[in-house]
Design an enzyme around this catalytic site. Sequence first.
Site, mmCIF file in Angstrom:
data_model
loop_
_atom_site.group_PDB
_atom_site.id
_atom_site.type_symbol
_atom_site.label_atom_id
_atom_site.label_comp_id
_atom_site.label_asym_id
_atom_site.label_seq_id
_atom_site.Cartn_x
_atom_site.Cartn_y
_atom_site.Cartn_z
ATOM 1 N N LYS A 1 0.848 -1.207 0.306
ATOM 2 C CA LYS A 1 -0.006 -0.146 -0.178
ATOM 3 C C LYS A 1 1.025 0.985 0.009
ATOM 4 O O LYS A 1 1.755 1.041 0.523
ATOM 5 C CB LYS A 1 -0.783 0.409 1.475
ATOM 6 C CG LYS A 1 -0.009 0.240 2.653
ATOM 7 C CD LYS A 1 -1.282 0.523 3.477
ATOM 8 C CE LYS A 1 -1.390 -1.325 4.083
ATOM 9 N NZ LYS A 1 -2.708 -1.735 5.620
ATOM 10 N N LYS B 1 0.796 5.222 0.840
ATOM 11 C CA LYS B 1 -0.379 6.498 1.640
ATOM 12 C C LYS B 1 0.009 8.045 1.113
ATOM 13 O O LYS B 1 1.704 7.702 1.225
ATOM 14 C CB LYS B 1 -0.301 6.329 2.589
ATOM 15 C CG LYS B 1 -1.515 4.802 2.904
ATOM 16 C CD LYS B 1 -1.986 4.407 4.954
ATOM 17 C CE LYS B 1 -2.044 3.452 4.599
ATOM 18 N NZ LYS B 1 -2.766 2.452 6.564
ATOM 19 N N CYS C 1 -2.919 -4.384 17.847
ATOM 20 C CA CYS C 1 -2.173 -5.288 17.283
ATOM 21 C C CYS C 1 -0.924 -4.452 16.869
ATOM 22 O O CYS C 1 -1.433 -2.774 16.689
ATOM 23 C CB CYS C 1 -2.401 -6.440 16.165
ATOM 24 S SG CYS C 1 -1.937 -5.529 14.538
ATOM 25 N N CYS D 1 -3.007 0.911 13.217
ATOM 26 C CA CYS D 1 -4.025 2.071 12.574
ATOM 27 C C CYS D 1 -4.476 3.505 12.943
ATOM 28 O O CYS D 1 -5.454 3.602 12.731
ATOM 29 C CB CYS D 1 -5.776 0.499 12.221
ATOM 30 S SG CYS D 1 -5.064 -1.284 11.080
HETATM 31 FE FE1 SRM Z 1 -4.967 0.050 9.372
HETATM 32 C C1 SRM Z 1 -4.530 -3.936 8.060
HETATM 33 C C2 SRM Z 1 -8.632 -0.997 9.651
HETATM 34 C C3 SRM Z 1 -5.936 2.882 8.879
HETATM 35 C C4 SRM Z 1 -2.195 0.454 9.227
HETATM 36 N N1 SRM Z 1 -6.512 -2.440 8.620
HETATM 37 C C5 SRM Z 1 -5.917 -3.210 8.477
HETATM 38 C C6 SRM Z 1 -7.449 -3.886 8.055
HETATM 39 C C7 SRM Z 1 -7.528 -4.320 6.701
HETATM 40 C C8 SRM Z 1 -6.846 -6.249 8.518
HETATM 41 C C9 SRM Z 1 -6.474 -7.005 7.749
HETATM 42 O O1 SRM Z 1 -5.797 -6.577 7.248
HETATM 43 O O2 SRM Z 1 -7.313 -8.089 7.852
HETATM 44 C C10 SRM Z 1 -7.951 -3.794 9.191
HETATM 45 C C11 SRM Z 1 -9.666 -4.029 8.758
HETATM 46 C C12 SRM Z 1 -10.308 -3.800 10.378
HETATM 47 C C13 SRM Z 1 -12.071 -4.136 10.397
HETATM 48 O O3 SRM Z 1 -12.490 -5.026 10.592
HETATM 49 O O4 SRM Z 1 -12.205 -3.236 9.446
HETATM 50 C C14 SRM Z 1 -7.978 -2.511 9.570
HETATM 51 N N2 SRM Z 1 -7.002 0.736 8.795
HETATM 52 C C15 SRM Z 1 -7.937 0.156 9.255
HETATM 53 C C16 SRM Z 1 -9.348 1.145 9.972
HETATM 54 C C17 SRM Z 1 -10.556 1.366 9.839
HETATM 55 C C18 SRM Z 1 -8.795 1.504 11.416
HETATM 56 C C19 SRM Z 1 -9.686 2.686 12.360
HETATM 57 O O5 SRM Z 1 -10.215 1.836 13.377
HETATM 58 O O6 SRM Z 1 -9.530 3.782 11.856
HETATM 59 C C20 SRM Z 1 -8.020 2.427 9.345
HETATM 60 C C21 SRM Z 1 -8.687 2.541 7.698
HETATM 61 C C22 SRM Z 1 -8.165 4.051 6.733
HETATM 62 C C23 SRM Z 1 -8.788 3.882 6.009
HETATM 63 O O7 SRM Z 1 -9.767 4.321 5.470
HETATM 64 O O8 SRM Z 1 -8.046 3.689 4.601
HETATM 65 C C24 SRM Z 1 -6.612 2.153 9.433
HETATM 66 N N3 SRM Z 1 -3.949 1.046 8.969
HETATM 67 C C25 SRM Z 1 -5.131 2.452 8.867
HETATM 68 C C26 SRM Z 1 -3.890 4.086 9.003
HETATM 69 C C27 SRM Z 1 -3.475 4.916 9.774
HETATM 70 C C28 SRM Z 1 -3.652 5.411 8.892
HETATM 71 O O9 SRM Z 1 -2.938 5.379 7.483
HETATM 72 O O10 SRM Z 1 -3.161 7.286 8.944
HETATM 73 C C29 SRM Z 1 -2.474 2.487 9.408
HETATM 74 C C30 SRM Z 1 -0.700 3.132 9.915
HETATM 75 C C31 SRM Z 1 -0.146 4.100 9.110
HETATM 76 C C32 SRM Z 1 0.407 2.786 8.079
HETATM 77 O O11 SRM Z 1 0.033 2.023 6.396
HETATM 78 O O12 SRM Z 1 1.694 2.086 8.814
HETATM 79 C C33 SRM Z 1 -2.916 1.167 9.045
HETATM 80 N N4 SRM Z 1 -3.424 -1.207 8.404
HETATM 81 C C34 SRM Z 1 -2.649 -0.595 8.671
HETATM 82 C C35 SRM Z 1 -1.378 -2.336 8.916
HETATM 83 C C36 SRM Z 1 0.436 -2.179 8.243
HETATM 84 C C37 SRM Z 1 0.910 -1.542 7.816
HETATM 85 C C38 SRM Z 1 2.218 -2.197 7.082
HETATM 86 O O13 SRM Z 1 2.710 -1.612 6.498
HETATM 87 O O14 SRM Z 1 3.024 -3.070 8.070
HETATM 88 C C39 SRM Z 1 -2.134 -3.139 8.373
HETATM 89 C C40 SRM Z 1 -1.949 -4.642 7.936
HETATM 90 C C41 SRM Z 1 -0.814 -4.753 6.583
HETATM 91 O O15 SRM Z 1 -1.273 -4.288 5.761
HETATM 92 O O16 SRM Z 1 -0.863 -6.011 6.609
HETATM 93 C C42 SRM Z 1 -3.703 -3.083 7.989
HETATM 94 FE FE1 SF4 Z 2 -3.897 -4.184 14.188
HETATM 95 FE FE2 SF4 Z 2 -5.168 -2.522 12.287
HETATM 96 FE FE3 SF4 Z 2 -6.401 -4.724 13.110
HETATM 97 FE FE4 SF4 Z 2 -5.978 -3.098 15.003
HETATM 98 S S1 SF4 Z 2 -7.708 -2.546 12.846
HETATM 99 S S2 SF4 Z 2 -6.452 -4.845 15.596
HETATM 100 S S3 SF4 Z 2 -4.610 -1.739 14.912
HETATM 101 S S4 SF4 Z 2 -4.646 -4.480 12.145
#
Ligand code: SRM
Ligand code: SF4
Length: 569
Positions: free
Chosen positions: A204, A206, A473, A477
């Site tokens: 991804k 961003k 975790c 996020c």
């Molecule tokens: Fe996230 C994966 C939810 C913002 C870093 N994120 C996920 C997944 C899709 C889980 C999965 O891969 O199976 C989560 C879905 C949960 C659910 O049941 O809905 C999830 N991420 C979210 C949201 C909904 C959190 C929230 O409570 O608001 C945010 C949705 C953003 C959007 O509208 O696009 C969300 N995720 C973020 C952010 C914050 C940001 O972007 O400012 C981050 C940290 C910034 C970054 O990208 O490093 C973030 N999400 C991750 C990661 C770690 C990525 C990495 O490079 O290590 C994962 C895991 C992955 O991609 O393997 C992940």
């Molecule tokens: Fe981990 Fe993101 Fe899932 Fe929260 S929503 S448990 S930070 S992957």
Amino acid sequence: MSHPSVEKIKLESRHLRGDLVAGLRDASTGSLSFDDQRTIKFHGSYQQDDRDLRDERRRQKLEPAHQFMIRIRAPGGVFTPAQWLGLDAIATTYANHSLRATTRQTFQMHGVIKRDLKATMQAINAAAMDTISACGDVNRNVLGASNPLQSQLHAQVHAWAQRLSAHFKPATRAYYEIWLDEDKVAESGVEHEPIYGDAYLPRKFKIAIAVPPINDVDVFANDLGLIAIVDAAGQLAGFNVAIGGSMGASHGIPSHYPRVANVIGFVSPQQVFAIAEAAITVQRDLGDREDRKHARFKYTIDDHGSDNIVALMEARAGFKLQPARDYHFDHNGDRFGWVEGEDGLWHLTLSLPSGRIADFEDGRLLLTGLREIAKRHTGQFRMTCNQNVMIAGVPAAQRAQVDALVQHYALDRENNAPSAMARSAVACVSLPTCALAMAEAERYLPAFLSIVDPLLGKYGLRDSPILLRISGCPNGCSRPYLAEIALIGRAPGRYNLLLGGDHRGMRMNTLYRDNISEAQIVEALDPLFARYASERQAGEHFGDFLHRAGIVALPAYPTHVQVAPQEGQ
Ligand code: SRM
Ligand code: SF4
């Protein structure tokens, strides 16, 4: 059973088509094939299962309760009242009767079953929205400051978020064919992805645009951050460029770390596309395609050296970056309540409980209340990156009507929350839908606040804006590594406690206690609150105090923002 790598799946997906059409038609299972579960992410959806039901279904020898999460593409996070009502209707028809405001300024819906997926996507499209590349190895939702005070600048920044989002949308027509029954325009090899190529990005990507002095988008948590610089006449002069931010980490794997972006220079508005495209294509070509945990732009930068990456970006963009311009951030949170914009319109930011908009069993009717506002509102809804909503563009004469609805439906944590910490706290979705969750986050936040609030009260800190973020975790996020206090899930009921981020999103926190229980968290915080209350200097924030008092160590690079030499230096 071994599965093909994500790289192979992307390459063989015929530009994100995979076997989705057949998989969606297969009524024998609520699931998609392994490959299509990867492909569908690029269309803005994740296959999940309700983890609360997992054990029981296993006992009954049933397949997991498969369901899909859908994420809307909303660059800049602006929705019209008609779109809001559309989302509300979709959530109540096909999803779990809730809308979930995310940390990237948009909405997710949970609980859509496979049978309803196509109808849901079509309904989203009919309501003038889409989900293209809301997930997947492409450029994600582009963030734009929601700052209501500078209306003109907000409009310009919003336009940039839209443009960048459109520019980096995949070219494939797969989305339109699969979900909207557009005639097949291309078979394998006919289409061309000019920016991404056939394998898309390694991971991804961003982008966020901040407008100082408010860093509400947490610009340094993005692969590419743009910081709007205003000239003496208040017009947009261009952007400082920051690269290499990302929060994802893993417990016990030091080579998988969170990192803030570093400021590398300044570009004029005319140069924005070229520099953004240079960053994305450098990452496309040099990013790690073997190890997905090591595939974000931050690792490409750290592995190849920042200077080399900047030189490559400049060569591809065809110009040298100018020295970074001076800028200053005051804070990275939202400001709640009413403010008047430059244009004389009013904007009300409401604090939502972890972004969850539902009619709750305890009687709080957030979904209904916001629907009633949407029916009457003539302006916009602006989502913030801290999971909150702004009712934007309200003429002075209509404020009382909005206030009455806010009060009637108790829509605002601002009025209901006892502490400033509760108002600004962010928690990720986590259980029961997130497959990667190790501990509760969104569902735990109210319980945790109810324990911490008396503690804050004991030391007279209820009005202190201490930034708390919880993630279930280490993926981060809720951007927990930028919080003054962060809980990061280790196992059910157990968290890492991290302390000492700043309030501007420029310094990450450090690990204070590893794998502790709620009682131990409280035990750790109590003496720190006591010292902060008695020893803090005027205006000193909690994270800054912890550093000054030597309670947490100043983190090493890359945990605080580094700025390339600025003009005049
Ligand atoms: Fe996230 C994966 C939810 C913002 C870093 N994120 C996920 C997944 C899709 C889980 C999965 O891969 O199976 C989560 C879905 C949960 C659910 O049941 O809905 C999830 N991420 C979210 C949201 C909904 C959190 C929230 O409570 O608001 C945010 C949705 C953003 C959007 O509208 O696009 C969300 N995720 C973020 C952010 C914050 C940001 O972007 O400012 C981050 C940290 C910034 C970054 O990208 O490093 C973030 N999400 C991750 C990661 C770690 C990525 C990495 O490079 O290590 C994962 C895991 C992955 O991609 O393997 C992940
Ligand atoms: Fe981990 Fe993101 Fe899932 Fe929260 S929503 S448990 S930070 S992957």
